[in-house]
Motif scaffolding. Structure first.
Motif, mmCIF file in Angstrom:
data_model
loop_
_atom_site.group_PDB
_atom_site.id
_atom_site.type_symbol
_atom_site.label_atom_id
_atom_site.label_comp_id
_atom_site.label_asym_id
_atom_site.label_seq_id
_atom_site.Cartn_x
_atom_site.Cartn_y
_atom_site.Cartn_z
ATOM 1 N N LEU A 88 -2.479 7.204 -5.426
ATOM 2 C CA LEU A 88 -2.625 8.120 -6.746
ATOM 3 C C LEU A 88 -3.895 8.504 -7.022
ATOM 4 C CD1 LEU A 88 -0.754 5.228 -8.826
ATOM 5 C CD2 LEU A 88 0.149 7.316 -8.275
ATOM 6 N N VAL A 132 4.042 7.993 -12.979
ATOM 7 C CA VAL A 132 4.136 6.416 -12.740
ATOM 8 C C VAL A 132 5.153 6.238 -13.771
ATOM 9 C CG1 VAL A 132 3.160 4.362 -12.847
ATOM 10 C CG2 VAL A 132 1.925 6.313 -11.711
ATOM 11 N N PHE A 164 6.853 5.311 -2.809
ATOM 12 C CA PHE A 164 6.913 6.531 -3.375
ATOM 13 C C PHE A 164 8.065 7.395 -2.915
ATOM 14 C CE2 PHE A 164 2.584 5.177 -3.290
ATOM 15 C CZ PHE A 164 2.207 5.764 -4.674
ATOM 16 N N ARG A 194 -1.326 2.011 -2.757
ATOM 17 C CA ARG A 194 -0.790 2.719 -3.817
ATOM 18 C C ARG A 194 -1.645 3.339 -4.685
ATOM 19 N NH1 ARG A 194 0.282 1.139 -9.319
ATOM 20 N NH2 ARG A 194 2.285 2.021 -10.166
ATOM 21 N N ASN A 197 4.341 -0.987 -1.495
ATOM 22 C CA ASN A 197 4.860 -0.148 -2.834
ATOM 23 C C ASN A 197 5.628 1.124 -2.273
ATOM 24 O OD1 ASN A 197 1.899 -1.327 -4.002
ATOM 25 N ND2 ASN A 197 3.676 -1.187 -5.325
ATOM 26 N N SER A 221 9.829 -1.774 -5.669
ATOM 27 C CA SER A 221 8.975 -1.711 -4.527
ATOM 28 C C SER A 221 9.607 -2.318 -3.238
ATOM 29 C CB SER A 221 7.746 -2.767 -4.693
ATOM 30 O OG SER A 221 8.107 -3.947 -5.031
ATOM 31 N N SER A 281 3.776 2.542 1.106
ATOM 32 C CA SER A 281 2.371 2.343 1.082
ATOM 33 C C SER A 281 1.954 0.940 1.341
ATOM 34 C CB SER A 281 1.810 3.102 -0.074
ATOM 35 O OG SER A 281 2.093 2.334 -1.343
ATOM 36 N N SER A 282 1.061 0.661 2.178
ATOM 37 C CA SER A 282 0.713 -0.548 2.507
ATOM 38 C C SER A 282 -0.740 -0.607 2.815
ATOM 39 C CB SER A 282 1.692 -1.384 3.491
ATOM 40 O OG SER A 282 1.050 -2.576 4.024
ATOM 41 N N THR A 298 6.188 7.218 -8.314
ATOM 42 C CA THR A 298 6.074 5.957 -8.118
ATOM 43 C C THR A 298 6.569 4.881 -9.089
ATOM 44 O OG1 THR A 298 4.923 4.202 -6.880
ATOM 45 C CG2 THR A 298 3.801 5.411 -8.509
#
Length: 275
Positions: free
Chosen positions: A210, A218, A184, A206, A182, A177, A235-236, A193
Motif C-alpha cells: 500500500l 481498501v 490483493f 500489505r 493478505n 484474506s 502478500s506475506s 485489497t
C-alpha cells in the motif's frame, strides 16, 4: 521447521509458566519476521505494528533495540531465517482481569525459513475457499494477537499438498484474506485489497504494498468481484508476493501489477526463490 534457538526474557529457555496469560488466555501478540543474511527489511514495520497493538491491548511495549539484539542472536548462522517474537501480558492471578502492573513475557525464537520454490512465484499457487468464517471484532481487528483458532480451523479443512492456501470470508460474506497472508486483486484495472478494520490481520507486507501503490483501494470485496479479477496475489512478510493461479475453478494469471510488486520485493532484499 526446526527451532534454532530460543530466548525467554533474554535467557536461553524452552519452557513457560502455566500461569502465563499468553498460555491461559491467548493474552498477547506476536510477529513473524523474515531475516535474510542477518537483515530484516521490514523490521521497522513489524515493530510499529507490535508497538501499536501493545498500546491497543494496554500492554507495555517491548524495546525494539533489545528485540533486534535478541533476534540477531537466535538467528545467527541461518542465512534464511524466520524470527518469531511473542509478547504476552506475563504472569497473572487466575481470572480474566489483567494485572494492574503487567510484566510482559518476551519470547524470541528463530526457525529456518520455509523453502520457496521459484515455480510458485512464476506460475502462481492454487487456493481454495474455506468454510470457516472470520468473526467481526473491531477491537482486535488488524492485530496479530495470539488467538489464531479461526485460522487453525480453516487450515484443518484440507490436506491436499497441491493447495497451500485457503481464502477466508467474514460472517457477512466479504473476502478478507488467506489463512496466512493478505490478498490483493486487480479489478477493472484498479488494485483492491479488503479492509481489515473489523476482522483480519493488517500484514506488514500489505502495508508495504500500500505504501508503493497509493492508488490502491481498501474496502469491501465480494467473492463475485474477485471472480472477475484480472490478477490476484497474496502478500506475506515470510513468503513475499505470491501470484494466485486459481481460486477453486476460477483461473488467473500473473500480470504486470503482480510482477511489479515482485520486483519491488526483490529490491527490498528478499529472494523470490530459495534452493
Amino acid at each position: 521447521m526446526t527451532v534454532a534457538r530460543v530466548l525467554v526474557d533474554g535467557a536461553p529457555a524452552d519452557t513457560l509458566s502455566v500461569a502465563d496469560r499468553g498460555l491461559s488466555y491467548g493474552d498477547g501478540l506476536f510477529e513473524t519476521i523474515r531475516f535474510v543474511h542477518g537483515l530484516a527489511p521490514l523490521w521497522a514495520r513489524h515493530m510499529q505494528r507490535l508497538r501499536e497493538s501493545s498500546r491497543r491491548l494496554g500492554m507495555p511495549a517491548c524495546d525494539a533495540e533489545r528485540c533486534l539484539h535478541e533476534a540477531l542472536a537466535v538467528s545467527t548462522g541461518l542465512a534464511h531465517a524466520v524470527v518469531r517474537i511473542t509478547l504476552t501480558r506475563g504472569m497473572g492471578e487466575r481470572g480474566y482481569a489483567p494485572p494492574a502492573a503487567p510484566k510482559p513475557t518476551r519470547i524470541v525464537a528463530a526457525f529456518e525459513a520455509p523453502v520457496m520454490h521459484g515455480d510458485n512465484y512464476q506460475r502462481g499457487i492454487r487456493v481454495r475457499w474455506c468454510d470457516t468464517r472470520l468473526g467481526l471484532q473491531p477491537l482486535l481487528a488488524g492485530m496479530k494477537h495470539l488467538n489464531r483458532l479461526e485460522q487453525v480451523l480453516a487450515r484443518a479443512e484440507w490436506s491436499d499438498a497441491a493447495i497451500p492456501e485457503g481464502l477466508l470470508l467474514d460472517l457477512e460474506g466479504n473476502v478478507i484474506s488467506a489463512t496466512m497472508a493478505n490478498l490483493f486483486a486487480v479489478i477493472d484495472g484498479a488494485l483492491v485489497t479488503p479492509s481489515v478494520e473489523r476482522c483480519g490481520v493488517a500484514g506488514v507486507a500489505r502495508a508495504e504494498v500500500l505504501s508503493v501503490r497509493l492508488d490502491a483501494r481498501v474496502g469491501t470485496l465480494r467473492p463475485d468481484e474477485l471472480q472477475r479479477a484480472s490478477e490476484v496475489f497474496l502478500s506475506s512478510s515470510v513468503r513475499g508476493i505470491l501470484p494466485v493461479q486459481a481460486v477453486g475453478d476460477t483461473v488467473y494469471g500473473p500480470g504486470p501489477v503482480t510482477r511489479a510488486m515482485q520486483q519491488h520485493w526483490r529490491g527490498l532484499g528478499f529472494p523470490m526463490e530459495q534452493a
